[in-house]
Design an enzyme around this catalytic site. Structure first.
Site, PDB file in Angstrom:
ATOM      1  N   ASN A  91      64.840  72.892  63.618  1.00 31.84           N
ATOM      2  CA  ASN A  91      63.550  72.545  63.020  1.00 31.84           C
ATOM      3  C   ASN A  91      62.445  72.465  64.066  1.00 31.84           C
ATOM      4  O   ASN A  91      61.525  71.644  63.970  1.00 31.84           O
ATOM      5  CB  ASN A  91      63.638  71.244  62.207  1.00 31.84           C
ATOM      6  CG  ASN A  91      64.274  71.458  60.839  1.00 31.84           C
ATOM      7  OD1 ASN A  91      64.029  72.473  60.195  1.00 31.84           O
ATOM      8  ND2 ASN A  91      65.085  70.511  60.407  1.00 31.84           N
ATOM      9  N   TYR A 116      64.277  65.784  61.925  1.00 32.41           N
ATOM     10  CA  TYR A 116      63.607  65.066  60.853  1.00 32.41           C
ATOM     11  C   TYR A 116      62.795  63.901  61.425  1.00 32.41           C
ATOM     12  O   TYR A 116      62.635  63.787  62.629  1.00 32.41           O
ATOM     13  CB  TYR A 116      64.626  64.665  59.787  1.00 32.41           C
ATOM     14  CG  TYR A 116      65.312  65.881  59.212  1.00 32.41           C
ATOM     15  CD1 TYR A 116      64.573  66.895  58.610  1.00 32.41           C
ATOM     16  CD2 TYR A 116      66.684  66.071  59.334  1.00 32.41           C
ATOM     17  CE1 TYR A 116      65.174  68.045  58.124  1.00 32.41           C
ATOM     18  CE2 TYR A 116      67.296  67.223  58.851  1.00 32.41           C
ATOM     19  CZ  TYR A 116      66.538  68.207  58.249  1.00 32.41           C
ATOM     20  OH  TYR A 116      67.123  69.354  57.789  1.00 32.41           O
TER      21      TYR A 116
END
Length: 353
Positions: free
Chosen positions: A234, A179
């Site tokens: 991610n 993130y």
């Protein structure tokens, strides 16, 4: 010998044991990202943890990366979280809010009209995100300007103040799992050539400045941070975590944070040990594998590898996990089909002993 069931002082906050609820996205917030009565029940059920750390909470509208996740940027959200913190405290627990800005992870359909995903550089992550319209490819984020980087730090500060106003004992900054803070740390997602990118010292700057600003607002004893060195989740490309994270942790250590929370992904125990040596405060470890029972992990408290252990899926399915760890079970099995979204099923209906 220190065990997982001994109390610990978390920078002035007395914890009844050294077993923490790890942050886990559950995608069950109500309209407007407001926690519900079911949310309060879920966390209160797990209040026997020494420390409850919430699911990721977006500090601003543009920080949302998944459907039905809660925020801490509106009056309604603050009021909703107050119901949660009151329930946890009534049950004898301690609770921190995890502030999670997802950056390039997400999709514009999840954001209010006119907003687009942002990141340190215009580099799209490979992969997709679930939306109510079905899976969507991650988009190329808009690169934050220097002024916008500072404004984003301000969003974390405001959310931290909102968390305290909502009754939280503190906040955890989410610097892991790909993130926004992690995107600044990783050279694959941070291609900047200004003060926020390039050298390891520049790439760690955003994490350090967010932590400094939050500490200035709510105090070091109410501020923790989570990191996951080398974690490829991610689409993070971080080939040299050994060259980045010790420097980051040394900088963070000067702030006197409530704790450092490290998520162990892959064979990085040597790096974990180095980070523990570089951090003088309480050290929380989310071990590489908690196993079906978590018993093996308890030795990490006894041998001094960590001060506190956090558990994810095992705690999701066993709301009274500290008691089950003490008696060596039995354990409920997590139902992966109910991890995200829905109602009480797979959320608040797991039985206690």
């Amino acid at each position: 010998m220190t065990t997982a069931f001994d109390p610990i002082d978390l920078s002035g906050l007395a914890l009844s044991n050294r077993v923490a609820l790890a942050p886990m996205t559950r995608s069950r917030a109500g309209a407007g990202g407001v926690p519900t009565a079911l949310t309060a029940e879920y966390y209160a059920q797990r209040a026997s943890a020494g420390l409850v750390i919430t699911e990721g909470v977006q500090p601003s509208p543009v920080g949302q990366g998944y459907p039905d996740t809660p925020g801490l940027h509106s009056a309604e959200q603050i009021a909703g979280w107050r119901e949660v913190t009151d329930a946890v405290h009534a049950a004898g627990g301690r609770i921190f809010a995890q502030l999670m800005h997802t950056g390039r992870i997400g999709h514009p359909v999840l954001l209010p009209d006119g907003l687009v995903n942002v990141g340190p550089s215009p580099v799209a992550a490979r992969g997709q995100v679930y939306t109510h319209e079905g899976p969507k490819d991650f988009v190329t984020p808009r690169e934050l300007t220097g002024d916008e980087v500072r404004a984003t730090i301000g969003e974390f500060v405001t959310a931290a103040r909102n968390a305290v106003d909502a009754g939280f004992d503190g906040v955890e900054l989410h610097g892991a799992n790909g993130y926004l803070i992690h995107q600044f740390l990783a050279p694959g997602s941070n291609r900047r050539t200004d003060e926020w990118g390039g050298s390891p010292q520049n790439r760690i700057r955003f994490a350090v400045e967010v932590a400094k600003a939050v500490v200035a607002e709510i105090g070091a004893a109410r501020t923790g941070i989570r990191l996951s060195p080398g974690n490829p989740f991610n689409d993070i490309d971080e080939p040299d975590p050994e060259g980045t994270y010790p420097a980051l942790v040394r900088e963070l250590d000067t702030l006197g944070l409530a704790y450092l929370h490290v998520m162990e992904v892959g064979p990085i125990r040597d790096l974990v040990t180095t980070l523990r040596k570089n951090f003088s405060g309480p050290f929380v470890l989310n071990p590489e594998t908690e196993g079906p029972t978590g018993h093996d992990a308890l030795a990490l408290i006894e041998d001094g590898t960590a001060d506190i252990l956090s558990f994810g899926a095992l705690f999701l399915a066993n709301p009274d996990l500290p008691a089950r760890l003490r008696t060596r079970g039995p354990y409920n099995t997590p139902d992966q089909s109910t991890y995200y979204g829905g109602g009480a099923k797979g959320y608040t209906d797991y039985p206690a002993l």
